[in-house]
Design a protein around this motif. Sequence first.
Motif, PDB file in Angstrom:
ATOM      1  N   GLY A  47       0.827  -1.208   0.000  1.00 27.46           N
ATOM      2  CA  GLY A  47       0.000   0.000   0.000  1.00 27.46           C
ATOM      3  C   GLY A  47       0.860   1.256   0.000  1.00 27.46           C
ATOM      4  O   GLY A  47       0.621   2.203  -0.759  1.00 27.46           O
ATOM      5  N   HIS A  48       1.879   1.216   0.817  1.00 26.94           N
ATOM      6  CA  HIS A  48       2.759   2.373   1.001  1.00 26.94           C
ATOM      7  C   HIS A  48       3.600   2.656  -0.247  1.00 26.94           C
ATOM      8  O   HIS A  48       4.190   3.733  -0.374  1.00 26.94           O
ATOM      9  CB  HIS A  48       3.664   2.104   2.204  1.00 26.94           C
ATOM     10  CG  HIS A  48       4.281   3.322   2.808  1.00 26.94           C
ATOM     11  ND1 HIS A  48       3.534   4.341   3.355  1.00 26.94           N
ATOM     12  CD2 HIS A  48       5.581   3.702   2.961  1.00 26.94           C
ATOM     13  CE1 HIS A  48       4.347   5.277   3.818  1.00 26.94           C
ATOM     14  NE2 HIS A  48       5.594   4.925   3.583  1.00 26.94           N
ATOM     15  N   ALA A  49       3.692   1.689  -1.165  1.00 28.37           N
ATOM     16  CA  ALA A  49       4.456   1.878  -2.406  1.00 28.37           C
ATOM     17  C   ALA A  49       3.582   2.441  -3.530  1.00 28.37           C
ATOM     18  O   ALA A  49       4.039   2.565  -4.668  1.00 28.37           O
ATOM     19  CB  ALA A  49       5.075   0.544  -2.842  1.00 28.37           C
ATOM     20  N   ALA A  50       2.343   2.787  -3.221  1.00 30.01           N
ATOM     21  CA  ALA A  50       1.451   3.329  -4.253  1.00 30.01           C
ATOM     22  C   ALA A  50       1.924   4.716  -4.682  1.00 30.01           C
ATOM     23  O   ALA A  50       2.626   5.400  -3.936  1.00 30.01           O
ATOM     24  CB  ALA A  50       0.021   3.410  -3.710  1.00 30.01           C
ATOM     25  N   TRP A  59      -1.627   8.839   3.129  1.00 30.52           N
ATOM     26  CA  TRP A  59      -2.395   7.798   3.831  1.00 30.52           C
ATOM     27  C   TRP A  59      -1.767   7.456   5.173  1.00 30.52           C
ATOM     28  O   TRP A  59      -0.576   7.656   5.405  1.00 30.52           O
ATOM     29  CB  TRP A  59      -2.414   6.547   2.947  1.00 30.52           C
ATOM     30  CG  TRP A  59      -1.035   6.192   2.438  1.00 30.52           C
ATOM     31  CD1 TRP A  59       0.012   5.690   3.171  1.00 30.52           C
ATOM     32  CD2 TRP A  59      -0.552   6.355   1.102  1.00 30.52           C
ATOM     33  NE1 TRP A  59       1.109   5.516   2.359  1.00 30.52           N
ATOM     34  CE2 TRP A  59       0.805   5.914   1.085  1.00 30.52           C
ATOM     35  CE3 TRP A  59      -1.125   6.806  -0.093  1.00 30.52           C
ATOM     36  CZ2 TRP A  59       1.589   5.934  -0.070  1.00 30.52           C
ATOM     37  CZ3 TRP A  59      -0.333   6.822  -1.241  1.00 30.52           C
ATOM     38  CH2 TRP A  59       0.999   6.394  -1.221  1.00 30.52           C
ATOM     39  N   ASP A  60      -2.587   6.905   6.073  1.00 30.98           N
ATOM     40  CA  ASP A  60      -2.104   6.190   7.257  1.00 30.98           C
ATOM     41  C   ASP A  60      -2.916   4.916   7.370  1.00 30.98           C
ATOM     42  O   ASP A  60      -4.042   4.838   6.856  1.00 30.98           O
ATOM     43  CB  ASP A  60      -2.246   7.050   8.523  1.00 30.98           C
ATOM     44  CG  ASP A  60      -1.135   8.088   8.625  1.00 30.98           C
ATOM     45  OD1 ASP A  60      -0.066   7.767   9.168  1.00 30.98           O
ATOM     46  OD2 ASP A  60      -1.335   9.214   8.119  1.00 30.98           O
ATOM     47  N   VAL A 139      -6.630   5.980  -2.138  1.00 34.04           N
ATOM     48  CA  VAL A 139      -7.401   4.852  -2.679  1.00 34.04           C
ATOM     49  C   VAL A 139      -6.512   3.940  -3.522  1.00 34.04           C
ATOM     50  O   VAL A 139      -6.673   2.715  -3.519  1.00 34.04           O
ATOM     51  CB  VAL A 139      -8.608   5.361  -3.498  1.00 34.04           C
ATOM     52  CG1 VAL A 139      -9.402   4.195  -4.058  1.00 34.04           C
ATOM     53  CG2 VAL A 139      -9.507   6.245  -2.638  1.00 34.04           C
ATOM     54  N   LEU A 140      -5.563   4.514  -4.233  1.00 32.21           N
ATOM     55  CA  LEU A 140      -4.613   3.694  -5.009  1.00 32.21           C
ATOM     56  C   LEU A 140      -3.871   2.737  -4.072  1.00 32.21           C
ATOM     57  O   LEU A 140      -3.630   1.567  -4.414  1.00 32.21           O
ATOM     58  CB  LEU A 140      -3.604   4.585  -5.739  1.00 32.21           C
ATOM     59  CG  LEU A 140      -4.172   5.517  -6.816  1.00 32.21           C
ATOM     60  CD1 LEU A 140      -3.071   6.451  -7.330  1.00 32.21           C
ATOM     61  CD2 LEU A 140      -4.797   4.746  -7.973  1.00 32.21           C
ATOM     62  N   ALA A 141      -3.527   3.225  -2.886  1.00 37.21           N
ATOM     63  CA  ALA A 141      -2.832   2.371  -1.913  1.00 37.21           C
ATOM     64  C   ALA A 141      -3.694   1.159  -1.553  1.00 37.21           C
ATOM     65  O   ALA A 141      -3.182   0.052  -1.352  1.00 37.21           O
ATOM     66  CB  ALA A 141      -2.484   3.180  -0.663  1.00 37.21           C
ATOM     67  N   ILE A 142      -4.996   1.373  -1.473  1.00 34.48           N
ATOM     68  CA  ILE A 142      -5.899   0.275  -1.099  1.00 34.48           C
ATOM     69  C   ILE A 142      -5.890  -0.830  -2.151  1.00 34.48           C
ATOM     70  O   ILE A 142      -5.870  -2.016  -1.824  1.00 34.48           O
ATOM     71  CB  ILE A 142      -7.331   0.816  -0.860  1.00 34.48           C
ATOM     72  CG1 ILE A 142      -7.339   1.712   0.391  1.00 34.48           C
ATOM     73  CG2 ILE A 142      -8.337  -0.332  -0.735  1.00 34.48           C
ATOM     74  CD1 ILE A 142      -8.647   2.429   0.649  1.00 34.48           C
TER      75      ILE A 142
END
Lengths: 228, 228
Positions: A47-50, A59-60, A139-142
Amino acid sequence: MSHSDEGARSAARRVLYDLVAARRDVRAEFSGEPVGADALHRVLAAGHAAPSVGNTMPWDFVVVRDPARLRAFAEHVAGCRADFAAALPPERAETFRTIRVEGIRESGTGIVVTYDPARGGRHVLGRRTVDDTGLFSAVLAIQNMWLAATAEGLGMGWVSFYEEEFLARFVGAAPPVRPIAWLCLGPVTALQEVPDLVRHGWRERRPLADAVHAEVLGGELEQDPAGR
Amino acid sequence: MSHSDEGARSAARRVLYDLVAARRDVRAEFSGEPVGADALHRVLAAGHAAPSVGNTMPWDFVVVRDPARLRAFAEHVAGCRADFAAALPPERAETFRTIRVEGIRESGTGIVVTYDPARGGRHVLGRRTVDDTGLFSAVLAIQNMWLAATAEGLGMGWVSFYEEEFLARFVGAAPPVRPIAWLCLGPVTALQEVPDLVRHGWRERRPLADAVHAEVLGGELEQDPAGR
């Protein structure tokens, strides 16, 4: 491109498209086993690499595992579900009756994704004209996490039957920080092959051809054999 | 789980995490070659396989390839870029000067993603309490496309320097339909290893540990060795 490049690319494509197709929005299939710490870390790292607008990474991820808190959120969701059911015409209410909307307790792990518009300061590169691009980044991270969960043999389910204010208080998010999702994450007995809402007769899938247009909405996309 | 299952899962994980890490937001590396029709189809199909609230699949994909139209959109974006630059403090303006924000003409293919809140009728399952979940669904489709492009050996770049009204007119989207993204898609000479905004000194990445919390924002996540 060399033959070996093409071989590797073809294998990568196959794996990715299999994951994209196998991914489900899971409610009923959580096995109740705990998520391993390594797998959880890899899912969060994906997620964090989005990508994010202006590289703000706005995000968090709040990992919720306290059983009493999972129960409290599930009870809140049950109330929202009942409100939705009450507003439906009788025939739709009957279809909805059989559909599960969450696996909050069964999954054992909730990940609340929050969005902080203040991350990145006043001049966010790429957010001047379309403010929502910040929200979109989270949302991309999701979706990265969703595919990662699938690759890990875990199931993920996005629960959206909640009042945003309730969830904000629940995870201690003060404005302007917004919670944008509750994701259930856990081992599954199996993933369904057909999405729940199709299987239960709520809503059919839309053909891809209806969603693709050329130049303007409604424009027909010509398939150019020479361009293949 | 059998050993062969574990082997396949481990291979799938490796492929996915490699794609997640290799994916870049591309501006400068488009080679100018056209996108093949099969690859384009697979990228769009991956987007169309994204999850959506109430299975509404509320997205549409408008493929823009007319050179005159690509030029017109690029000119609009250049104006928005200049407006952003003019609002920056001098030091940031100097850093921004070297950063490209689009590869609209060079990629040769734009995909405009639109969101239609009317898709799914009055009673969208899961959108009653959080209206944005519809919009979020269309963003999930974009991340699927981004990873698909990477697997295809293509680059994708999300351009957000535009006025939404301009882009709505450009693709014939009438309210309540909203354009939410312009994605450049095309073959690339290579993908950068370090994101542009890090490489050019605009903004560093945030450590994952800062983004992960337990139970509430700010709560420290205990790594439980037994849970691994």
